[in-house]
Motif scaffolding. Structure first.
Motif, mmCIF file in Angstrom:
data_model
loop_
_atom_site.group_PDB
_atom_site.id
_atom_site.type_symbol
_atom_site.label_atom_id
_atom_site.label_comp_id
_atom_site.label_asym_id
_atom_site.label_seq_id
_atom_site.Cartn_x
_atom_site.Cartn_y
_atom_site.Cartn_z
ATOM 1 N N GLU A 9 0.844 -1.201 0.000
ATOM 2 C CA GLU A 9 0.000 0.000 0.000
ATOM 3 C C GLU A 9 0.873 1.243 0.000
ATOM 4 O O GLU A 9 1.794 1.389 0.817
ATOM 5 C CB GLU A 9 -0.926 -0.001 1.213
ATOM 6 C CG GLU A 9 -1.916 -1.158 1.212
ATOM 7 C CD GLU A 9 -2.884 -1.089 2.383
ATOM 8 O OE1 GLU A 9 -2.703 -0.208 3.254
ATOM 9 O OE2 GLU A 9 -3.822 -1.916 2.421
ATOM 10 N N ASP A 65 6.688 -3.124 5.919
ATOM 11 C CA ASP A 65 5.778 -2.269 6.683
ATOM 12 C C ASP A 65 4.605 -1.806 5.827
ATOM 13 O O ASP A 65 3.573 -1.396 6.359
ATOM 14 C CB ASP A 65 6.521 -1.041 7.219
ATOM 15 C CG ASP A 65 7.437 -1.367 8.377
ATOM 16 O OD1 ASP A 65 6.994 -1.281 9.526
ATOM 17 O OD2 ASP A 65 8.600 -1.735 8.121
ATOM 18 N N ALA A 66 4.760 -1.856 4.505
ATOM 19 C CA ALA A 66 3.736 -1.356 3.595
ATOM 20 C C ALA A 66 2.736 -2.428 3.175
ATOM 21 O O ALA A 66 1.803 -2.142 2.424
ATOM 22 C CB ALA A 66 4.385 -0.755 2.356
ATOM 23 N N SER A 85 -0.437 -4.824 3.155
ATOM 24 C CA SER A 85 -1.791 -4.716 3.712
ATOM 25 C C SER A 85 -2.058 -5.886 4.650
ATOM 26 O O SER A 85 -1.606 -7.011 4.420
ATOM 27 C CB SER A 85 -2.832 -4.708 2.588
ATOM 28 O OG SER A 85 -2.978 -5.999 2.030
ATOM 29 N N ASP A 86 -2.815 -5.624 5.703
ATOM 30 C CA ASP A 86 -3.142 -6.676 6.665
ATOM 31 C C ASP A 86 -3.950 -7.794 6.003
ATOM 32 O O ASP A 86 -3.754 -8.973 6.312
ATOM 33 C CB ASP A 86 -3.935 -6.080 7.836
ATOM 34 C CG ASP A 86 -3.108 -5.102 8.656
ATOM 35 O OD1 ASP A 86 -1.871 -5.269 8.710
ATOM 36 O OD2 ASP A 86 -3.696 -4.166 9.233
ATOM 37 N N SER A 91 8.787 -4.900 11.371
ATOM 38 C CA SER A 91 7.412 -4.940 10.863
ATOM 39 C C SER A 91 6.591 -6.067 11.477
ATOM 40 O O SER A 91 5.370 -6.096 11.331
ATOM 41 C CB SER A 91 7.428 -5.126 9.339
ATOM 42 O OG SER A 91 7.906 -6.416 8.989
ATOM 43 N N THR A 146 0.181 4.368 0.801
ATOM 44 C CA THR A 146 0.075 5.235 1.983
ATOM 45 C C THR A 146 0.872 4.666 3.153
ATOM 46 O O THR A 146 1.460 5.423 3.934
ATOM 47 C CB THR A 146 -1.390 5.418 2.389
ATOM 48 O OG1 THR A 146 -1.994 4.128 2.586
ATOM 49 C CG2 THR A 146 -2.157 6.188 1.324
ATOM 50 N N LYS A 147 0.889 3.345 3.252
ATOM 51 C CA LYS A 147 1.655 2.730 4.332
ATOM 52 C C LYS A 147 3.154 2.961 4.138
ATOM 53 O O LYS A 147 3.878 3.215 5.112
ATOM 54 C CB LYS A 147 1.368 1.221 4.399
ATOM 55 C CG LYS A 147 0.113 0.854 5.176
ATOM 56 C CD LYS A 147 0.109 -0.628 5.506
ATOM 57 C CE LYS A 147 -0.941 -0.955 6.531
ATOM 58 N NZ LYS A 147 -0.876 -2.357 6.975
ATOM 59 N N ASP A 179 3.939 6.586 5.018
ATOM 60 C CA ASP A 179 3.972 6.794 6.463
ATOM 61 C C ASP A 179 5.226 6.189 7.083
ATOM 62 O O ASP A 179 5.801 6.758 8.028
ATOM 63 C CB ASP A 179 2.724 6.190 7.101
ATOM 64 C CG ASP A 179 1.450 6.905 6.678
ATOM 65 O OD1 ASP A 179 1.539 8.033 6.144
ATOM 66 O OD2 ASP A 179 0.355 6.328 6.871
ATOM 67 N N TYR A 180 5.657 5.050 6.553
ATOM 68 C CA TYR A 180 6.882 4.420 7.044
ATOM 69 C C TYR A 180 8.078 5.341 6.819
ATOM 70 O O TYR A 180 8.917 5.520 7.707
ATOM 71 C CB TYR A 180 7.084 3.078 6.338
ATOM 72 C CG TYR A 180 8.510 2.570 6.359
ATOM 73 C CD1 TYR A 180 9.034 1.934 7.471
ATOM 74 C CD2 TYR A 180 9.339 2.726 5.238
ATOM 75 C CE1 TYR A 180 10.345 1.473 7.495
ATOM 76 C CE2 TYR A 180 10.642 2.273 5.251
ATOM 77 C CZ TYR A 180 11.144 1.643 6.369
ATOM 78 O OH TYR A 180 12.439 1.204 6.390
#
Length: 339
Positions: A169, A224-225, A227-228, A259, A171-172, A175-176
């Motif tokens: 993602e 870290d990016a 998606s769950d 992560s 946005t992730k 943010d990281y």
């Protein structure tokens, strides 16, 4: 009656190259294959250069018959397929076919921060390589289609996760990099003028290849990016390998201090091999390599932590990967080292 004296024959894997036509690329993608050889041709060092010692292979030798597991191999950012010959050769001698590519835009001499976020293209490179080798009249019939896996290092680790269904993602990752702006991956992107608010939308593409049954990710980046939802859906076996001493880089740390990807994946195992650094995974360095890199103000890819022996770390990686993928615990050709 006397018998002729036996002489030692160096056990070597076979090696060949091929071009890959990929619809998502404007150029042919260079590919290579390492495999268990049944004959001996001329031996040459693959990947030899002023910094790294090459790995000897039998170019164009006939392959051993039967069915073999196939491993797709993805190099790291700025790396190349032949630079991981130390690993490909040993896995081939344990019975696997190892198919690797040079990813355009992120390979040696052609590595751009602006092209690096396109993990989707890298994953598609591997799928196209798989298409090509399956259709090859020499190697296609040798492939056990039930045992196709993918292995990647660093950015290559991110690539095989993408290939296995991991979804990154934008946005992730933005943010990281806001939180960890000093990490090597974020610094690399910043040097290329990357706007983290406008990362390519294709970075989030679904490029899962259902033919892949397991993956090995060594020090993967960008986790870290992920998606769950995609992490929870990745039910295939995953081996994660971490290096780093005394502490791993945050950018490639998949343990609880990073992560935490290892704990979040449904069927993941994490093997930590130390003392080592991220760069210890690269090939064996020539004696003058560290000084040469320092003079060129290049990354210290030949400087390992105190107490570390690169050849020993490589051997531990090889055994860990071979064990996970169910390969022979020792080189199959070693039994035929004398003739």
């Amino acid at each position: 009656m006397t018998t002729p004296a036996q002489h030692h024959v160096e056990p070597l894997a076979g090696y060949d190259r091929f071009d890959i036509t990929a619809s998502h690329r404007a150029v042919l993608v260079p590919g290579s294959i390492w495999y268990p050889a049944s004959t001996r041709t001329y031996a040459v060092p693959i990947g030899d250069n002023p910094v790294f010692t090459g790995t000897r292979a039998l170019v164009g030798a006939a392959a051993q018959g039967g069915k073999h597991p196939l491993i797709l191999l993805s190099h790291g950012s700025g790396g190349n397929m032949d630079g991981l010959g130390w690993l490909s050769s040993e896995l081939a001698q344990r019975g696997a076919l190892v198919v690797a590519v040079n990813h355009p835009g992120t390979t040696s001499g052609d590595s751009s921060p602006r092209r690096t976020p396109r993990l989707d293209q890298r994953a598609k490179d591997l799928s196209a390589a798989l298409d090509t080798v399956l259709a090859d009249p020499s190697f296609g019939p040798l492939i056990d289609k039930s045992r196709i896996s993918a292995l990647g290092f660093s950015l290559g680790g991110s690539t095989v996760i993408d290939l296995a269904g991991g979804r990154f993602e934008r946005t992730k990752f933005r943010d990281y990099c806001k939180r960890f702006a000093d990490q090597g991956d974020c610094v690399f992107f910043q040097k290329g003028g990357i706007d983290f608010d406008h990362l390519p939308v294709e970075m989030e593409a679904d490029v899962r290849d259902p033919r892949i049954s397991s993956i090995v990710a060594v020090e993967p980046g960008l986790t870290d990016a992920l998606s769950d939802e995609s992490i929870a859906a990745m039910t295939l076996p995953v081996q994660l390998i971490g290096l780093g001493a005394p502490n791993p880089w945050r950018a490639v740390d998949v343990s609880a201090s990073g992560s935490n990807l290892a704990a979040r994946l449904p069927r993941a195992s994490l093997e930590t091999i130390r003392p080592a650094s991220h760069f210890t995974f690269l090939g064996l360095c020539k004696p003058e390599a560290a000084q040469l890199l320092e003079a060129e103000q290049d990354d210290p890819v030949c400087t390992d932590p105190e107490g570390s022996d690169r050849a020993t770390i490589h051997a531990r990686v090889i055994e860990a990967v071979a064990r996970f993928l169910g390969l022979a615990v020792a080189s199959a050709s070693a039994n035929a080292a004398y003739q």
